[in-house]
Design an enzyme around this catalytic site. Structure first.
Site, short mmCIF file in Angstrom:
data_model
loop_
_atom_site.label_atom_id
_atom_site.label_comp_id
_atom_site.label_asym_id
_atom_site.label_seq_id
_atom_site.Cartn_x
_atom_site.Cartn_y
_atom_site.Cartn_z
N ASP A 219 0.82 -1.20 0.00
CA ASP A 219 0.00 0.00 0.00
C ASP A 219 0.86 1.26 0.00
O ASP A 219 0.61 2.21 -0.76
CB ASP A 219 -0.92 -0.02 1.22
CG ASP A 219 -2.29 0.55 0.92
OD1 ASP A 219 -2.60 0.72 -0.27
OD2 ASP A 219 -3.05 0.82 1.87
N ASP A 265 -9.55 -2.02 2.71
CA ASP A 265 -9.31 -1.48 4.04
C ASP A 265 -10.35 -1.97 5.03
O ASP A 265 -10.24 -1.68 6.23
CB ASP A 265 -9.31 0.04 4.00
CG ASP A 265 -8.19 0.57 3.12
OD1 ASP A 265 -7.10 -0.02 3.14
OD2 ASP A 265 -8.42 1.55 2.39
#
Length: 426
Positions: A219, A265
């Site tokens: 990420d 997420d």
């Protein structure tokens, strides 16, 4: 204003500038607070209920709800596969027309969204049906091969109630396909998230740390190191993100200035939180300490992500804040309670398949390799004895004449005499 963009593979939440170049009026502080608060609430719902359903899924016997277990090898490879997928989508959007790609993706997620939403609402809808509802059982079976080589490709059992849920979900799917409305997008996104947390199981805490640690690096690299993730997220039209308009108070349901949160997420930390809930239950202490701790850590991490995103007006990888919080808080609690060994030795797969034999220890083997090889050769070279099937076989081998006589019935009788009677006759 800032809008959160989503990663097409793992759905990382980032904040960036709006996708279009049109000038939008600034959103009010109330609208921004409403949007961020709604995203936070929508993220918590699939994690909480998905974790509860993962416990029932692990204990259940329905073949259609068998969870997919993620091993440490899968966790180590996942960031690499995610990076290749992300880069491939980036090249696709650069080479081919964006409209045709999004059309194919819309049809793909249209089918997946209907199935996911139907599976999500099925437990709630079953409580609404009256007892007199005519419910019939069906089975969709697709096999390959014949005879002993036949194997099931698709074996799905469903009933009339499931068909009703499928019909209701299809209405939402058509609405999304025609209008791309943000409410329909969120319904599909919540369904994907809840199904992911419910059906994706980490086999142990170490695997969860490997997965979250790898996606942490993934990420950060793709958000801060390149513009690949932001570009793909802007171009990708699919329900892989939760959205909420920041100008809802001004424009109502037709608002178009969205804050976004990617599904990755939610699902990635969610499956780790669900694992800790199953670990709590395995301790049999009637407490959910690690589940509530990790759940509070997720709220803290996501709230910190939104705060940094709003202050710095820059894309923020949410896993940068979620991973340390979701792993660190439960481990600190385990250190305080002295249960670190129990936490990292817990195996979730043992509860998923309780009747499957597992190798719990290895047999002790002594001696040199040469002596072991010689002993194996002696066993193979020795005479092979055929083990009799029953006591009568032993008698026949030792007394072949008596056994032959015993097979011939006496005159005037239908059944053969017993062995004791045969010896008296002789």
């Amino acid at each position: 204003m800032d809008s959160a963009l989503s990663d097409p593979h793992n759905g990382s939440a980032e904040a960036g500038s709006p996708a279009s170049n049109t000038t939008r009026p600034p959103s009010t502080p109330e609208g921004i607070a409403l949007a961020y608060g709604s995203l936070l609430l929508m993220a918590l719902l699939p994690i909480f209920f998905g974790a509860l359903r993962s416990v029932r899924c692990a204990r259940g016997k329905n073949a259609s709800d068998v969870p997919e277990t993620i091993t440490s090898r899968d966790a180590a490879r996942f960031p690499i596969i995610a990076s290749c997928t992300l880069l491939g989508l980036y090249l696709f959007f650069k080479i081919f027309s964006q409209e045709y790609i999004n059309l194919l993706l819309s049809m793909y997620f249209f089918v997946l969204g209907i199935l996911a939403l139907s599976h999500t609402i099925s437990p709630f809808m079953n409580k609404l049906f009256p007892a007199s509802f005519p419910n019939r059982q069906y089975q969709l079976l697709f096999t390959q091969g014949t005879g002993e080589n036949k194997e099931d490709i698709i074996n799905y059992e469903f009933d009339t109630k499931d068909l009703v849920c499928l019909g209701l979900s299809s209405i939402v799917g058509v609405w999304y396909l025609l209008r791309k409305h943000w409410i329909a997008n969120n319904l599909f996104g919540l369904a994907f998230s809840l199904n992911g947390v419910e059906l994706l199981h980490l086999n142990n805490v170490s695997t969860g740390c490997i997965l979250l640690g790898g996606l942490f690096i993934y990420d950060v690299f793709w958000v801060f190191g390149t513009n690949v993730m932001v570009t793909v997220a802007r171009s990708f039209e699919a329900p892989i993100k939760l959205v909420f308009p920041q100008d809802l108070l001004e424009k109502g349901l037709e608002a178009d200035n969205f804050a976004m949160l990617g599904l990755g997420d939610i699902v990635i930390p969610g499956i780790f939180i669900a694992l800790l809930l199953r670990f709590d239950i395995s301790l049999k202490k009637n407490t959910h300490t690690y589940f509530y701790t990790s759940f509070a850590a997720y709220i803290f991490g996501l709230g910190l992500t939104i705060f940094i995103m709003h202050i710095f007006k820059h894309a923020q990888p949410a896993l940068l804040y979620l991973v340390p919080a979701c792993i660190g808080f439960p481990v600190l609690v385990a250190l305080v309670k002295g249960e670190v060994t129990e936490m990292f030795s817990y195996e979730s797969s043992a509860e998923i398949l309780p009747h499957t034999p597992r190798l719990t220890h290895f047999p002790t083997v002594s001696g040199s390799p040469a002596s072991l090889a010689d002993s194996m050769q002696q066993k193979l070279a020795g005479p092979r004895r055929r083990r009799p099937q029953n006591p009568s076989a032993i008698y026949e081998e030792s007394n072949p004449k008596d056994s032959a006589a015993a097979t011939e019935p006496k005159e005037g009788t239908e059944a053969s005499p017993s062995k004791g009677q045969e010896k008296k006759d002789k």
